[in-house]
Every structure is written in structure tokens, then in C-alpha cells.
Design an enzyme around this catalytic site. Structure first.
Site, PDB file in Angstrom:
ATOM      1  N   THR A   1       2.768   2.003  -2.188  1.00 49.05           N
ATOM      2  CA  THR A   1       4.052   1.634  -2.811  1.00 49.05           C
ATOM      3  C   THR A   1       4.058   1.983  -4.294  1.00 49.05           C
ATOM      4  OG1 THR A   1       3.155  -0.575  -3.093  1.00 49.05           O
ATOM      5  CG2 THR A   1       4.634  -0.247  -1.218  1.00 49.05           C
TER       6      THR A   1
ATOM      7  N   ASP B   1      -4.619   0.952  -9.321  1.00 45.70           N
ATOM      8  CA  ASP B   1      -6.058   0.732  -9.436  1.00 45.70           C
ATOM      9  C   ASP B   1      -6.459   0.417 -10.875  1.00 45.70           C
ATOM     10  OD1 ASP B   1      -5.899   1.444  -6.818  1.00 45.70           O
ATOM     11  OD2 ASP B   1      -7.000   3.329  -7.015  1.00 45.70           O
TER      12      ASP B   1
ATOM     13  N   GLU C   1       0.852  -1.210   0.000  1.00 50.17           N
ATOM     14  CA  GLU C   1       0.000   0.000   0.000  1.00 50.17           C
ATOM     15  C   GLU C   1       0.876   1.244   0.000  1.00 50.17           C
ATOM     16  OE1 GLU C   1      -3.232   0.302  -1.087  1.00 50.17           O
ATOM     17  OE2 GLU C   1      -3.641  -1.216   0.431  1.00 50.17           O
TER      18      GLU C   1
HETATM   19 MG    MG Z   1     -10.427   6.062  -6.914  1.00 49.25          MG
END
Ligand code: MG
Ligand code: ADP
Length: 404
Positions: free
Chosen positions: A48, A185, A46
Site C-alpha cells: 500500500t 521500511d 502490504e
Molecule cells: Mg529491504
């Protein structure tokens, strides 16, 4: 199965028929196709991804979907069934960063990023709908970007790869919407595959699909959506990013990813001697130790020892809470209540200051752990969190025309 899982998993064909019908009613024409892109949870690694480091997300069954038809007149029409306010109409040749547009900036930003990169996108009618909870740290924004990019790539025959679409989605979010996110993401939404984690090197976007069959080991991964988002998070991301960059600069390395774990103590001494703020030391310690935790988790999964991943998750939470300081009371409570009730390990996931935690637990103990988390929230006077199972699901894809 909880509400969210049921919703995500239910009646895909029926939902597609619904979105095709509503597209036609809205735009007066048939969509040329329907695409889907999932939200994600990150198992470990996280904060990173903006340090060229390692991450390990999996795609959720929850998806953003887009029904799309091309236009040739430069008009871009956007609609979300989940947002009030009707159709947002823009011109592709007038798209400019930071111009507002609310939620529509995410898909509009993708069109802008594609055109900026020299791709011929002459307009489109787009209708979006999503089962990814918004603002829950599960990447509803990346799902929206990736589904838009995937649809336009197919319809305009752009020939871009899934990774290239992810990078364009990140560019849309960074430069057009104005959110300085890393690439995890979008890569997760674009590149994950069913039944796997995506072990991703965010420096060169090299990746490996890691089989993640928890059920075979009698385990399950729960997501606890705290349903809170603290305002504090808004400036905190940029502050941490700047702190990490300063740390790398003082240490004379391109990014914190280049600092090996066994060099951490010496690096912290060097930072202190150089007069770096104590927050920089903490940020560096988090990033370097979380990169190490990704390596640990990979080794454990490769060795078939998924239960041993639990304590690594909890160590990651402690680091996010104490060193990076991006947790919040609700996330800490989810983790402590889950672990106190017999979970193998738990941690916050995503950007923090609210959003979601993940919990690794024996299938047999999942109901009791869920109950304990719900009780702990009720006793603390917090709103009830949403709890569902993180089933490693497919990444972005076109849905079969026959399905609608
Ligand atoms: Mg978002
Ligand atoms: P997260 O990505 O963690 O869910 P973000 O704050 O990055 O949270 O993104 C949430 C934003 O994405 C929303 O405020 C909205 O602008 C946009 N968004 C997400 N889902 C939808 C949707 N179904 N329709 C329209 N906009 C959406």
C-alpha cells in the site's frame, strides 16, 4: 526464547564494547558514537505504501548498529562485520548511482542522498553490524540506511528529523542502489517506539503511535522466517507498482489511496470497461481492500479487541496470495499450518515470494502452533523456518557512550 530472539536481546553493552574495539582495530581511531536502527514487521497494509496508502509496522528488537567517526578528507570507509571482503573505500565526491559496490551501496547511498540534498558530509569511517536477518522481509536494508543516516545527522549536526532521515534512506535505496521500495521500511526503522505500532499515512507521513500490548490480552505475535527467497520477486514488485499506477490513471485519481472501499466495485467495473488487464483489477482490489483492513485493525485495537485482528490478517494473506499473487508455497504453508493449529490469524509480511509470515496467537497456544509449523515444513521437505516473537521495540537511536 528462540535463537534469534535471544541473540537480538542479549548483552547490548557487551556487543557495543565489541564493536567499539573492532572499529578501533580496523580504523586505528576511536568511534565518535554508536547508533542502532531496527528491522521491522508490518502488521497489516502490504503493497500500500507506493499507493499513498496506510501501513502499520512495528520495530523488532533486531538492529543494525553503526560505529562511526567523521573524516574531513572526503574519504568514506565502510565495513560490515557480517560481510566478507574487508573495508570498502570510496570518495564522497565521486559517489554516483547504480555504480555497484554490493552491500556498501546502502550506506554509501545515504551519504550520496545527504550530499545531493545539500548537506555537508565530508567523509566518515563506518563499521556496521546487524542482527536483522538479511533478505527475510524484515528490512535489514532499511535498518542499515537509517542507522547510517542517523549517525551522520548527529555527527555533522544536520538537524534532520526522523522522518526526513527515513525519506533520505528511501531515496538512497531507490535512486542509488536501484530498488524501487516504498517508504514504510525506513519510516518504521526511524520512527517506531517501544510497545507500539506505527500507524502511518504514506501520503503525508502523518503517523500515530498505537499501543500494542498483546501480552495484556494474553496474545503474542510470532514471526516465521521461511528462510527462502524466490527469484520471481525481483521483477514482480515493479510490475505490481506499474499495474497500480495504471489503475489509478484509468480511474482518474492521483493514487489508489484515493479510492474508497465502498467505491471498489464500481471502480472495478470501470477498469474492466476500459479494457484494463485483469491483473490490474486484482492489484487494485488488493490495495483498496488492504487499506480498508488497516482501518479495521486500527478500530479493533482502539476498541481493545486484539483477538479480532486475527481474521483480518488471514484475509490480508488471501488477498496477497490470490489478488496480488506475491505469496509462495512456503508462506502459504506457514499461514495454513498456524491457522490449522489454532492461531487467531496469520499472513505473509513484507514483499513476499519468500521471507516471513506473522502469526497472531494466544500465548497458551504459541508453542503448539510453532510446533505445527515446524512439522508442516519438515513434512513438506522444506528447510526448518526460524520462529521468534515480535516484541514491539524502539526505533532508531544513539546508544549511550557509557554502554561501550
Ligand atoms: Mg529491504
Ligand atoms: P531485506 O531488507 O528484506 O532484509 P533486501 O534485499 O532489501 O532484504 O536487503 C538485503 C541487503 O541489504 C543485503 O543483500 C545486503 O546488501 C544489505 N545488508 C543487510 N544487512 C547487512 C549487513 N549486516 N551488512 C552489510 N550489508 C547488509
Amino acid at each position: 526464547m528462540t535463537d534469534a530472539t535471544t541473540r537480538a536481546a542479549s548483552g547490548t553493552a557487551a556487543r557495543n564494547a565489541e564493536s567499539a574495539a573492532s572499529f578501533t582495530a580496523l580504523y586505528g581511531t576511536e568511534p565518535e558514537g554508536i547508533w542502532a536502527a531496527p528491522g521491522r514487521v508490518n502488521l497489516i497494509g502490504e503493497y500500500t505504501d507506493f499507493n499513498d496508502g496506510f501501513v502499520m509496522p512495528l520495530a523488532l528488537p533486531h538492529t543494525a548498529r553503526a560505529a562511526v567517526a567523521r573524516r574531513t578528507d572526503g574519504v568514506l570507509r565502510l565495513h560490515s562485520t557480517d560481510m566478507p571482503g574487508g573495508v570498502v573505500q570510496l570518495r564522497v565526491d565521486e559517489l554516483a548511482p547504480h555504480a555497484g559496490h554490493g552491500w556498501a551501496a546502502y550506506p554509501a547511498g545515504v551519504v550520496w542522498a545527504l550530499r545531493e540534498a545539500g548537506h555537508r558530509v565530508t567523509g566518515a569511517d563506518i563499521q556496521l553490524t546487524s542482527t536483522v536477518p538479511t533478505g527475510a522481509g524484515l528490512s535489514s536494508s532499511a535498518a542499515l540506511e537509517v542507522v547510517t543516516a542517523l549517525a551522520l545527522n548527529a555527527l555533522f549536526g544536520l538537524g534532520l528529523t526522523a522522518s526526513e532521515l527515513a525519506v533520505l534512506g528511501q531515496r538512497a535505496e531507490n535512486a542509488f542502489v536501484g530498488v524501487p521500495c516504498g517508504v514504510m521500511d525506513q519510516m518504521a526503522s526511524a520512527c517506531c517506539t517501544e510497545g507500539h505500532l506505527l500507524y502511518l499515512d504514506t501520503r503525508d507521513l502523518g503517523s500515530r503511535q498505537v499501543p500494542f500490548d498483546l501480552a495484556a490480552q494474553g496474545l503474542t505475535l510470532l514471526v516465521v522466517d521461511t528462510r527462502v527467497k524466490h527469484a520471481l520477486g525481483d521483477g514482480a514488485y515493479a510490475e505490481r507498482r506499474a499495474g497500480c499506477e495504471e489503475g489509478a490513471r484509468i480511474l482518474g485519481i492521483p493514487a489508489l489511496r484515493d479510492l474508497p472501499y465502498d467505491g471498489l466495485d464500481a471502480a472495478l467495473e470501470k477498469l474492466a470497461a476500459a479494457g484494463a488487464d485483469e491483473s490490474v483489477l486484482r492489484f487494485v482490489r488488493h490495495v483498496v481492500s488492504d487499506n480498508q483492513r488497516v482501518e479495521q485493525v486500527i478500530a479493533l485495537l482502539d476498541a481493545g479487541d486484539a483477538p479480532a485482528v486475527g481474521p483480518v490478517l488471514t484475509a490480508g494473506h488471501v488477498s496477497l496470495r490470490d489478488d496480488l499473487r506475491v505469496s509462495c508455497p512456503e508462506l502459504d504453508l506457514a499461514v495454513s499450518a498456524a491457522n490449522g493449529a489454532g492461531a487467531l490469524g496469520a499472513r505473509m509480511t513484507g514483499g513476499g515470494f519468500g521471507g516471513s509470515a506473522i502469526v497472531l496467537v494466544d500465548v497458551a497456544a504459541a508453542a503448539a502452533v510453532t510446533e505445527s509449523v515446524l512439522e508442516a515444513f519438515a513434512s513438506a521437505g522444506y528447510a526448518a523456518p526460524g520462529v521468534f516473537t515480535a516484541v514491539p521495540s524502539a526505533g532508531a537511536r544513539r546508544l549511550a557512550p557509557a554502554a561501550w
